[in-house]
Design a protein around this motif. Sequence first.
Motif, PDB file in Angstrom:
ATOM      1  N   HIS A  20     -33.691   1.432 -22.008  1.00  0.00           N
ATOM      2  CA  HIS A  20     -33.283   0.218 -21.297  1.00  0.00           C
ATOM      3  C   HIS A  20     -34.463  -0.702 -21.043  1.00  0.00           C
ATOM      4  CE1 HIS A  20     -34.501   3.144 -18.259  1.00  0.00           C
ATOM      5  NE2 HIS A  20     -34.829   2.119 -17.491  1.00  0.00           N
ATOM      6  N   HIS A  57     -37.716   0.832 -22.664  1.00  0.00           N
ATOM      7  CA  HIS A  57     -38.386   2.100 -22.361  1.00  0.00           C
ATOM      8  C   HIS A  57     -37.351   3.123 -21.934  1.00  0.00           C
ATOM      9  CE1 HIS A  57     -37.626   0.369 -18.411  1.00  0.00           C
ATOM     10  NE2 HIS A  57     -37.724   1.603 -17.921  1.00  0.00           N
ATOM     11  N   ASP A  93     -37.103   6.343 -18.844  1.00  0.00           N
ATOM     12  CA  ASP A  93     -37.782   6.694 -17.607  1.00  0.00           C
ATOM     13  C   ASP A  93     -38.315   8.118 -17.658  1.00  0.00           C
ATOM     14  OD1 ASP A  93     -36.958   4.209 -16.708  1.00  0.00           O
ATOM     15  OD2 ASP A  93     -35.245   5.006 -15.579  1.00  0.00           O
TER      16      ASP A  93
HETATM   17 FE   LIG Z   1     -36.540   2.242 -16.276  1.00  0.00          FE
END
Ligand SMILES: [Fe+2]
Length: 352
Positions: A288, A233, A235
């Motif tokens: 990540h 994903h 952030d």
């Molecule tokens: Fe993350």
Amino acid sequence: SARPARAFLACACFHTDNLFLQRYRLHLSYREEKEMTKESLKVLGDHGCRTDEDFKVVLKEIQEEVQRRKQLAHQSMARKAIISQCYKPKHPEVYVLQDSFLAPEFLETVKYCTSQDADLQGLLRCIDSISGSDKRIYRLPVFSKEFCRLFIEELENFEQSEMPKGRPNTMNNYGVLLNELGLYEAFITPLREKYLQPIASLLYPDCGGESLDSHKAFVVKYSLHEDLDLSSHYDNAEVTLNVSLGKEFTEGNLYFGDLRQAPTPVPKYVEIEHVVSQGLLHRGGQIHGALPVTSGERWNLIIWMRSSAIRNQLCPMCNKKPELVEAEEFGDGFTRSTEGDMPQTVDLCYLI
Ligand SMILES: [Fe+2]
Ligand SMILES: O=C(O)CCC(=O)C(=O)O
């Protein structure tokens, strides 16, 4: 009151985009008035969702996730109110940030960053550039080991209490929302403003590092009978700090690939081990995830730091000009830009 001086807002895409589907471990968009997009149908098909029955289950899960998100802010505020009235902390001292919680090397690094002629080269002599220069991921000592131990004890005390609990985010099912526990005002906000901001300013000036003005902070927890790992994903943050707090565990390494704006056909991942009491700084947009833990419990503090100057121009989650909607507290870090607030143009890191 604890309200931020400035009204922070969210982007309406929270109700339509990046809806995480646990079952297939992927993100989808869904607009109620429309059918699922061709692209979504194809992605689902590729992940083994094929029959009418499969699609029915997916649709139900997505609709439930949208409902959950619509009630989220309101429910979170209700939990926070109950917790502040009824929860009895085991270690009240950990709610107020003190220099003694921080690693001496971290204090030194911050001191350097706030000195008159600090520059990136000088900072890079204080911290570890762990992934080669292109990924711009850095490791640095953050807390003392003793603080990590006390902090986890506090979070376990909360976990074992009868208090209402939210989930850290869409993808993590176990952990603690630090806002609900009352840890923003005297801990996370000063940590961001006084300590992290000067470091991020030098490391990520092109990605909002100089103008981080809000955050979302939570602790994630992995163990054999809870979440094991975390899917790939990016952030909802310009800059993220991830600190390993303990306890004892094996594996669970993080991996980092491309920036979300610049995916390559065959992404090259770097794998990074956790070091208890140390933190990783990375750009929120760097794709990540986390590999499964194979024993023990892994607790990490995650601070998603946000720059309204950057995200007001482009929402990192829907990649469009944000459609601003009212929100509680820091919302998702957007503001209504007022003229003269910021320079008219701000570099966005994906343009560079
Ligand atoms: Fe993350
Ligand atoms: O599992 C971890 O330590 C990483 C968590 C993470 O990437 C996130 O919550 O955004």
